[in-house]
Each structure stands twice: as structure tokens, then as C-alpha cells.
Design a protein around this motif. Structure first.
Motif, short mmCIF file in Angstrom:
data_model
loop_
_atom_site.label_atom_id
_atom_site.label_comp_id
_atom_site.label_asym_id
_atom_site.label_seq_id
_atom_site.Cartn_x
_atom_site.Cartn_y
_atom_site.Cartn_z
N LYS A 99 0.83 -1.21 0.00
CA LYS A 99 0.00 0.00 0.00
C LYS A 99 0.86 1.25 0.00
CE LYS A 99 -3.71 2.37 2.49
NZ LYS A 99 -4.65 2.32 3.66
N ALA A 100 1.90 1.28 0.83
CA ALA A 100 2.77 2.45 0.92
C ALA A 100 3.45 2.75 -0.40
CB ALA A 100 3.81 2.25 2.02
N LEU A 101 3.82 1.71 -1.13
CA LEU A 101 4.48 1.90 -2.42
C LEU A 101 3.56 2.52 -3.47
CD1 LEU A 101 6.51 -1.44 -2.60
CD2 LEU A 101 7.45 0.86 -2.32
N SER A 102 2.25 2.44 -3.22
CA SER A 102 1.29 3.00 -4.17
C SER A 102 0.91 4.44 -3.84
CB SER A 102 0.02 2.14 -4.19
OG SER A 102 -0.70 2.26 -2.97
N LEU A 103 1.37 4.94 -2.70
CA LEU A 103 1.02 6.28 -2.26
C LEU A 103 2.17 7.25 -2.51
CD1 LEU A 103 -0.63 5.38 1.17
CD2 LEU A 103 -1.79 5.79 -1.01
N LYS A 104 1.81 8.53 -2.65
CA LYS A 104 2.82 9.57 -2.79
C LYS A 104 3.14 10.12 -1.41
CE LYS A 104 3.96 13.88 -5.17
NZ LYS A 104 3.49 14.94 -6.11
N PRO A 105 4.35 9.91 -0.91
CA PRO A 105 4.68 10.35 0.46
C PRO A 105 4.88 11.85 0.54
CG PRO A 105 6.62 9.46 -0.59
CD PRO A 105 5.49 9.26 -1.57
N GLU A 106 4.65 12.39 1.72
CA GLU A 106 4.95 13.78 2.00
C GLU A 106 6.32 13.87 2.67
OE1 GLU A 106 1.93 15.60 4.30
OE2 GLU A 106 0.31 15.06 2.92
N ARG A 107 6.98 15.00 2.49
CA ARG A 107 8.26 15.22 3.14
C ARG A 107 8.07 16.20 4.29
NH1 ARG A 107 12.97 15.77 -1.39
NH2 ARG A 107 14.15 15.99 0.54
N PHE A 108 8.55 15.83 5.45
CA PHE A 108 8.54 16.77 6.57
C PHE A 108 9.61 16.39 7.57
CE2 PHE A 108 5.50 13.47 7.64
CZ PHE A 108 5.76 13.18 8.96
N SER A 109 10.08 17.41 8.29
CA SER A 109 11.20 17.21 9.20
C SER A 109 10.74 17.25 10.65
CB SER A 109 12.26 18.30 8.99
OG SER A 109 13.31 18.16 9.93
N LEU A 110 11.32 16.36 11.44
CA LEU A 110 11.08 16.32 12.88
C LEU A 110 12.29 16.88 13.64
CD1 LEU A 110 9.51 12.74 13.11
CD2 LEU A 110 8.30 14.92 13.22
N ASP A 111 13.10 17.68 12.98
CA ASP A 111 14.33 18.20 13.58
C ASP A 111 14.02 18.92 14.89
OD1 ASP A 111 16.71 19.54 14.23
OD2 ASP A 111 17.24 19.83 12.14
N SER A 112 14.64 18.45 15.97
CA SER A 112 14.36 18.99 17.30
C SER A 112 15.45 19.93 17.80
CB SER A 112 14.21 17.85 18.31
OG SER A 112 15.46 17.18 18.48
N PHE A 113 16.45 20.23 16.97
CA PHE A 113 17.55 21.06 17.47
C PHE A 113 17.07 22.42 17.98
CE2 PHE A 113 21.04 24.11 16.89
CZ PHE A 113 21.94 23.58 17.80
N PRO A 114 16.16 23.12 17.29
CA PRO A 114 15.70 24.40 17.85
C PRO A 114 15.09 24.25 19.24
CG PRO A 114 15.08 24.23 15.54
CD PRO A 114 15.59 22.88 15.94
N ALA A 115 14.32 23.17 19.46
CA ALA A 115 13.72 22.95 20.77
C ALA A 115 14.79 22.67 21.82
CB ALA A 115 12.72 21.79 20.72
N LEU A 116 15.81 21.91 21.45
CA LEU A 116 16.89 21.61 22.38
C LEU A 116 17.71 22.87 22.69
CD1 LEU A 116 18.33 19.46 24.02
CD2 LEU A 116 19.69 18.91 22.00
#
Length: 342
Positions: A317-334
Motif C-alpha cells: 500500500k505504501a508503495l502506491s502512495l505519494k509520500p509527504e516530506r517533513f522534518s522532525l528536527d528537534s535542534f531548535p527545541a533543544l
């Protein structure tokens, strides 16, 4: 350890493992140290494996904890490894005005009852700052009596995606879809292999019935339990997948270098704290399929942990979908967290 010269900028001592081997904590520190230096912090990494040294990197050897606690000059001491004994003793540095932080990356090894009865343990809970990498760990720390608990995930974006190893490039050229996953080692956990590698192998066998060119690359930092490793390789042979499963054992290059070639990232674990490699795939826009053993970020397609058939369906199923790109970068929070306690 740096000399006793006067330090004018905020100073941070990071304590934990430096790669290799590549693992979740060592990858986090590998990216955190240079980012702190770029931000103008005077930061040093104290490698508690005792294996590495370099610019701003110092090995800790032998019974280092008490020696380090007495000699460290940094204002912030940020410990990342798993030892509760080390945490207790390092927390006593607060008596000398230090800001002591413990990032708890996992609670699979909780403190033993004798440790909990010691006064240093109570001091640690009351005076140190804790960073939990997920809500479950934060709740358990608070329930144990920790006063200062924040939740910050351990993901920091890589500066670049590097270059895949030649063996990976050759393998990718003959396999599509290419499924990539990473594991620290083979380890038994609740009568299962912790990282779900056997289930992933069975799922690959099922997928190849419809997609005969499918292949899997497994980055494995260490062998771990040799009997499991031998059983896994034996099962690869039984399924006739010797040419379709590539194991990069103790590779010089980090896992994330293979992701630009991947059509899918797989996280089949039976337990997890966060999963840095999962966040890497999300940032690069690689479809992510993961077990439902723990809560996962948005954008991840789930399957029942330990169920190869359900895993295979989720992968298709995942291979048939178009994924979104997003970052979970936590450096600003740290970074904000560091500044808040100075």
C-alpha cells in the motif's frame, strides 16, 4: 578534558557514545556537537566508550564518572547513555552549581530497587533535568518522582545525505522496490527479536511473489546475539534470498546514505523509543512502514507488530502512495531548552 582557562561562552559537556558503532544515541551526538559549535556554544563530547578522540572529543576510560564529576569545568553537563549509577553520581554536580541534564533515550532497563533507595537517587530526581524522547518515558519519569521533565525527540537533521557505499549502489541497481531498514543488533526481547528482523524477512518473501525484483538492505551496527544472527542467515538461505538481502554489518558509512536510493523504509520493531532512522526517511520523502508496537509520527503506515502478512500488505500500500516530506528536527527545541536553564 579541556584546560582550566577562563570560559566566556555557554559551555556544554555532552557525555555518551561517539560513532562507530552507529546507533541512535551516537548518531544524535554526532549531529548535536557540530550544531552546538555552529551556534557559538563551547561544547565538548566525552565519549564513554573510550574509543574516540578528536577536535572537541575526549575519551573517557576506566572508572571515569567520579573523576569526571570532580574535574569537568563546563556549566552544562548533558549525559545520554543508559547507566543509572552514572546518572546518580553525575547529578551530585548540581551541588557545585552545574546544570545536569539526562536525556533518557530508553527505559527498557529501569533502575533496580536497591538504587532507588539510595539518597543520591532522590537527589537526582529532584535536582537534575530530564529530557524524555517520547511521552511514555516522560510519564514514567514523572511517576518515579522526577521534578523537571521535558519531552524533546532526539532527531537532528543530517548536514547532508552523503554517498552510498558501492555495494549498496550495485544492489540497488538490481532490486526494485528497494526496502531499507536499520538495527543496532540481534537481541531477544520478550521472546522475540527486538528489531523484528525475522518478520521483515518473511514479509520480503511474501512481497516477492508479486514483486520478484524486491530487495532489502539491513544496516546492522553489531551482531549482538550470535545464535539469532546465525538463525537469521539460515532463514535467508532457506527462503532463497541470499542475493536479495544485503546486510551492511558495522559499516563505515551511516545508514542514512542509503535512503536516497530506497523506495521504502521499514521499521518492524517490537519496542521503540523514537527511531531516528524513521525520521530520516520522513524528511527525505521515503515512504515509511512501521509496526504498531508504539505510537508513531504522522505519515507512517502501520502494521501489526510481528505479522509478516500484514507487514507485506502495508508495504504494498505504501508503495502506491505519494509520500509527504517533513522534518522532525528537534535542534531548535533543544537549543531553547539549554538557554532556558542557563
Amino acid at each position: 578534558m579541556p584546560s582550566g582557562r577562563k570560559m566566556l561562552k555557554p559551555t556544554i559537556a555532552l557525555v555518551g557514545p561517539w560513532p562507530k558503532p552507529w546507533g541512535g544515541i551516537s548518531v544524535h551526538l554526532f549531529r548535536l556537537l557540530p550544531r552546538l559549535l555552529e551556534e557559538g556554544f563551547e561544547a565538548f563530547l566525552y565519549d564513554d566508550t573510550g574509543l574516540h578522540s578528536g577536535p572537541n572529543i575526549f575519551p573517557l576510560k576506566g572508572k571515569w564518572v567520579n573523576r569526571f564529576a570532580l574535574r569537568a569545568r563546563e556549566r552544562i553537563v548533558h549525559y545520554h547513555s543508559h547507566s543509572w549509577g552514572a546518572r546518580m553520581r553525575l547529578s551530585l554536580m548540581t551541588l557545585f552549581g552545574k546544570k545536569v541534564i539526562f536525556t533518557v533515550h530508553s527505559l527498557r532497563n529501569p533502575p533496580r530497587i536497591p538504587l532507588r533507595k539510595r539518597p543520591e537517587f532522590t537527589h537526582m530526581l529532584q535536582k537534575a533535568h530530564f529530557i524524555a524522547v517520547n511521552e511514555e518515558i516522560a510519564e514514567k519519569l514523572s511517576a518515579a518522582g522526577a521534578r523537571n521533565v521535558a519531552i524533546i525527540n532526539p532527531y537532528i537533521s543530517p548536514p547532508d545525505w552523503g554517498k552510498p557505499h558501492l555495494d549498496v549502489e550495485v544492489f540497488a541497481s538490481t532490486h526494485r522496490p528497494l526496502i531499507c531498514l536499520s538495527a543496532l543488533l540481534f537481541k531477544s526481547w520478550n521472546n522475540k527479536d527486538l528489531y523484528g528482523l525475522f518478520s521483515a524477512l518473511e514479509a520480503l518473501s511474501l512481497i516477492r511473489r508479486e514483486m520478484p525484483e524486491a530487495g532489502m538492505i539491513i544496516y546492522l551496527s553489531q551482531i549482538g546475539e550470535e545464535n539469532l544472527f546465525r538463525s537469521f542467515k539460515g532463514r535467508v538461505a532457506e527462503l532463497g534470498l541470499e542475493r536479495d538481502v544485503l546486510i551492511r554489518l558495522d559499516a563505515d558509512e551511516p545508514f542514512w546514505t542509503c535512503l536516497p536510493l530506497a523506495q521504502l523504509f521499514l521499521r518492524p520493531t517490537f519496542s521503540d523509543s523514537f527511531g531516528i532512522s524513521l525520521a530520516e526517511a520522513l524528511e527525505l520523502g521515503v515512504p515509511v512502514v512501521a509496526s504498531d508496537a508504539v505510537p508513531r509520527p504522522g505519515g507512517v503506515l502501520l502494521f501489526r507488530a510481528g505479522d509478516p502478512a500484514d507487514m507485506a500488505l502495508a508495504i504494498q500500500k505504501a508503495l502506491s502512495l505519494k509520500p509527504e516530506r517533513f522534518s522532525l528536527d528537534s535542534f531548535p527545541a533543544l537549543l531553547d531548552f539549554y538557554k532556558s536553564i542557563l
